[in-house]
Design an enzyme around this catalytic site. Structure first.
Site, PDB file in Angstrom:
ATOM      1  N   HIS A   1       0.818  -1.225   0.000  1.00 28.59           N
ATOM      2  CA  HIS A   1       0.000   0.000   0.000  1.00 28.59           C
ATOM      3  C   HIS A   1       0.849   1.271   0.000  1.00 28.59           C
ATOM      4  O   HIS A   1       0.450   2.290   0.538  1.00 28.59           O
ATOM      5  CB  HIS A   1      -0.993  -0.003   1.179  1.00 28.59           C
ATOM      6  CG  HIS A   1      -2.103  -0.983   0.978  1.00 28.59           C
ATOM      7  ND1 HIS A   1      -3.384  -0.604   0.631  1.00 28.59           N
ATOM      8  CD2 HIS A   1      -2.131  -2.333   1.045  1.00 28.59           C
ATOM      9  CE1 HIS A   1      -4.153  -1.686   0.518  1.00 28.59           C
ATOM     10  NE2 HIS A   1      -3.409  -2.750   0.756  1.00 28.59           N
TER      11      HIS A   1
ATOM     12  N   ASP B   1       1.968   2.362  -3.067  1.00 22.04           N
ATOM     13  CA  ASP B   1       1.917   2.954  -4.424  1.00 22.04           C
ATOM     14  C   ASP B   1       1.025   4.182  -4.505  1.00 22.04           C
ATOM     15  O   ASP B   1       1.433   5.232  -4.986  1.00 22.04           O
ATOM     16  CB  ASP B   1       1.616   1.903  -5.510  1.00 22.04           C
ATOM     17  CG  ASP B   1       0.303   1.149  -5.379  1.00 22.04           C
ATOM     18  OD1 ASP B   1      -0.434   1.354  -4.384  1.00 22.04           O
ATOM     19  OD2 ASP B   1      -0.002   0.342  -6.292  1.00 22.04           O
TER      20      ASP B   1
ATOM     21  N   GLY C   1      -4.617 -13.197  -6.231  1.00 14.83           N
ATOM     22  CA  GLY C   1      -3.888 -11.973  -5.921  1.00 14.83           C
ATOM     23  C   GLY C   1      -2.638 -11.824  -6.766  1.00 14.83           C
ATOM     24  O   GLY C   1      -1.688 -11.154  -6.374  1.00 14.83           O
ATOM     25  N   LEU C   2      -2.634 -12.458  -7.950  1.00 16.76           N
ATOM     26  CA  LEU C   2      -1.471 -12.360  -8.837  1.00 16.76           C
ATOM     27  C   LEU C   2      -1.744 -11.448 -10.036  1.00 16.76           C
ATOM     28  O   LEU C   2      -1.010 -11.440 -11.012  1.00 16.76           O
ATOM     29  CB  LEU C   2      -1.054 -13.761  -9.311  1.00 16.76           C
ATOM     30  CG  LEU C   2      -0.640 -14.727  -8.204  1.00 16.76           C
ATOM     31  CD1 LEU C   2      -0.367 -16.123  -8.760  1.00 16.76           C
ATOM     32  CD2 LEU C   2       0.593 -14.221  -7.456  1.00 16.76           C
TER      33      LEU C   2
ATOM     34  N   SER D   1      -4.384 -11.099 -12.421  1.00 10.50           N
ATOM     35  CA  SER D   1      -4.813 -11.504 -13.758  1.00 10.50           C
ATOM     36  C   SER D   1      -5.488 -10.338 -14.476  1.00 10.50           C
ATOM     37  O   SER D   1      -5.446 -10.252 -15.706  1.00 10.50           O
ATOM     38  CB  SER D   1      -5.745 -12.713 -13.688  1.00 10.50           C
ATOM     39  OG  SER D   1      -6.798 -12.469 -12.796  1.00 10.50           O
TER      40      SER D   1
ATOM     41  N   ASP E   1       0.447  -3.137 -10.038  1.00  6.15           N
ATOM     42  CA  ASP E   1       0.187  -4.359 -10.806  1.00  6.15           C
ATOM     43  C   ASP E   1       0.493  -4.158 -12.291  1.00  6.15           C
ATOM     44  O   ASP E   1       1.136  -4.988 -12.927  1.00  6.15           O
ATOM     45  CB  ASP E   1      -1.277  -4.795 -10.651  1.00  6.15           C
ATOM     46  CG  ASP E   1      -1.708  -4.855  -9.187  1.00  6.15           C
ATOM     47  OD1 ASP E   1      -0.826  -4.878  -8.309  1.00  6.15           O
ATOM     48  OD2 ASP E   1      -2.922  -4.858  -8.932  1.00  6.15           O
TER      49      ASP E   1
HETATM   50  C1  GLA Z   1      -3.398  -4.082  -4.907  1.00  7.80           C
HETATM   51  C2  GLA Z   1      -3.430  -2.849  -5.794  1.00  7.80           C
HETATM   52  C3  GLA Z   1      -2.030  -2.228  -5.895  1.00  7.80           C
HETATM   53  C4  GLA Z   1      -1.417  -2.002  -4.519  1.00  7.80           C
HETATM   54  C5  GLA Z   1      -1.534  -3.259  -3.663  1.00  7.80           C
HETATM   55  C6  GLA Z   1      -1.095  -3.033  -2.244  1.00  7.80           C
HETATM   56  O1  GLA Z   1      -2.634  -5.097  -5.505  1.00  7.80           O
HETATM   57  O2  GLA Z   1      -3.880  -3.169  -7.087  1.00  7.80           O
HETATM   58  O3  GLA Z   1      -2.110  -1.025  -6.624  1.00  7.80           O
HETATM   59  O4  GLA Z   1      -2.016  -0.901  -3.887  1.00  7.80           O
HETATM   60  O5  GLA Z   1      -2.865  -3.762  -3.637  1.00  7.80           O
HETATM   61  O6  GLA Z   1       0.252  -2.674  -2.175  1.00  7.80           O
END
Ligand code: GLA
Length: 379
Positions: free
Chosen positions: A33, A35, A124-125, A127, A172
């Site tokens: 968190h 970014d 949580g990868l 997609s 991401d």
């Molecule tokens: C998700 C969001 C990212 C980032 C993370 C936490 O993956 O898509 O932008 O904020 O959570 O670091």
């Protein structure tokens, strides 16, 4: 998978694709968190990807199909009405087309589109970032555009924010766009600007994904985002990346305790990202591992976006030989744990960790042994 993309395209549309692109999923290495707070983050593109195959049409029709779902989503070119139910996945490529318009890029007048993937959804990868980046590459080429990679990443982010309605940051899409084998992508999210940090040899990545629902979209991510913005406002800075650890003391009594803890996590996490880059440069993997585990602890205690399953996995992994460190990866509130290990941590060791989690929580996490990979590319 490339062959599968060609084959499925032929079966679906009765002809060969003109263009194929691949975009990888990602792991968040460290920088939880940070970014959307203007900080830095490190991520790795992984060897699980999504492929998009496309051939142009001249009749003003956009056809979308996915190997994961039956049927075709037929759209008249330029109709950006949001699709619902089983067709909702098409909102990702449609969102990219819409973003192209916003960014002043031409869009293809008609096409047949097919997506295939070996990226497990809901792990949580990312997609969704992968389908956005792969789509952006084929759409740009089909429309005769050759924008810089930064622009494709921006289009992907625009599509995501528009589709999911959560204030996700750049991590991401930036990592899927700028990944490189044996490297981490470092993003200075203020720009954003991108560079790569080499990974020392012999590092292995494992993912443990408990089956619990990935609950990012139930508003808790957005709540954390609001808390961070409130802390920045109380500190009189544009974003938390501008706050110093000393300044955080000034928050005492001016914001809720929870908001003060969120801010402390973000500020200290950004410092951990920098420390991690230095430790990687020095080849000090034990220190990198320590930072990863400290990051998890901070997410658990200060940012409060972990779950008992993720905490258990991290604690079990850290106590296992050959594990440098482990942490939740991505938004949290579910999702997966990432571990960085030596080659000595093998399938049997991973199995024991998964079995311990199954004994405790009644469900076995999905286990993946991943390698780093190149970022999105036209093939
Ligand atoms: C998700 C969001 C990212 C980032 C993370 C936490 O993956 O898509 O932008 O904020 O959570 O670091």
């Amino acid at each position: 998978m490339r062959a599968e993309a060609d084959e499925k395209f032929r079966v679906t549309y009765g002809r060969a694709p003109e263009l194929v692109a691949r975009a990888p999923g990602r792991i968040e290495f460290i920088g939880n968190h940070t970014d959307y707070n203007g900080g830095t983050v490190l991520g790795a593109a992984i060897d699980r990807s999504l492929w998009v195959a496309l051939a142009r049409r001249t009749d003003g029709q956009w056809n979308f199909s996915s190997a994961q779902r039956p049927g075709l989503v037929r759209v008249a070119a330029g109709d950006f009405t949001r699709r619902a139910g089983a067709d909702a996945w098409a909102n990702y490529p449609l969102g990219v087309l819409q973003a192209f318009g916003v960014l002043g890029l031409r869009i293809p007048a008609g096409f047949d589109f097919l997506a295939v993937s070996d990226l497990p959804p809901g792990a949580g990868l990312s997609s969704s970032a992968a389908i956005e980046l792969a789509s952006a590459l084929v759409f740009a080429r089909a429309a005769g555009e050759d924008p810089p990679r930064e622009t494709l990443v921006r289009a992907a982010r625009h599509a995501e924010n528009h589709n999911v309605g959560e204030p996700f940051g750049i991590l991401d899409k930036g990592v899927s766009g700028f990944g490189r084998r044996d490297h981490l992508v470092r993003i200075d999210c203020r720009g954003p600007s991108y560079d790569r940090v080499p990974l020392p040899p012999g590092v292995h990545f494992w993912i443990f994904n408990p089956p619990a629902a990935h609950a990012l979209v139930d508003g808790r991510y957005a709540e954390r985002h609001r808390e961070c913005m409130a802390a920045a406002q109380a500190l009189g800075v544009a974003c938390l990346a501008d706050a110093t650890p000393a300044a955080l003391d000034a928050l005492q009594g001016r914001v809720t305790d929870a908001v003060a803890r969120r801010a402390r996590h973000v500020v200290e996490e950004i410092a951990r990202v920098d420390a991690c880059v230095a430790a990687l440069a020095a080849g000090n993997l034990a220190e990198v591992g320590r930072l990863l585990s400290a990051s998890h602890r901070s997410s658990q205690v200060l940012f409060e976006n972990s779950t008992p399953e993720l905490d258990f996995l991290v604690a079990t992994l850290i106590a296992t030989p050959h594990v440098y460190g482990a942490r939740l990866t991505g938004g949290g509130f579910g999702g997966a744990v990432m571990a960085m290990t030596t080659a000595g941590f093998d399938a049997r060791a991973a199995d024991q960790v998964a079995a311990a989690a199954a004994a405790r929580f009644g469900a076995r996490p999905q286990v993946l042994h991943l390698e780093t990979a190149a970022g999105a590319e036209l093939l």
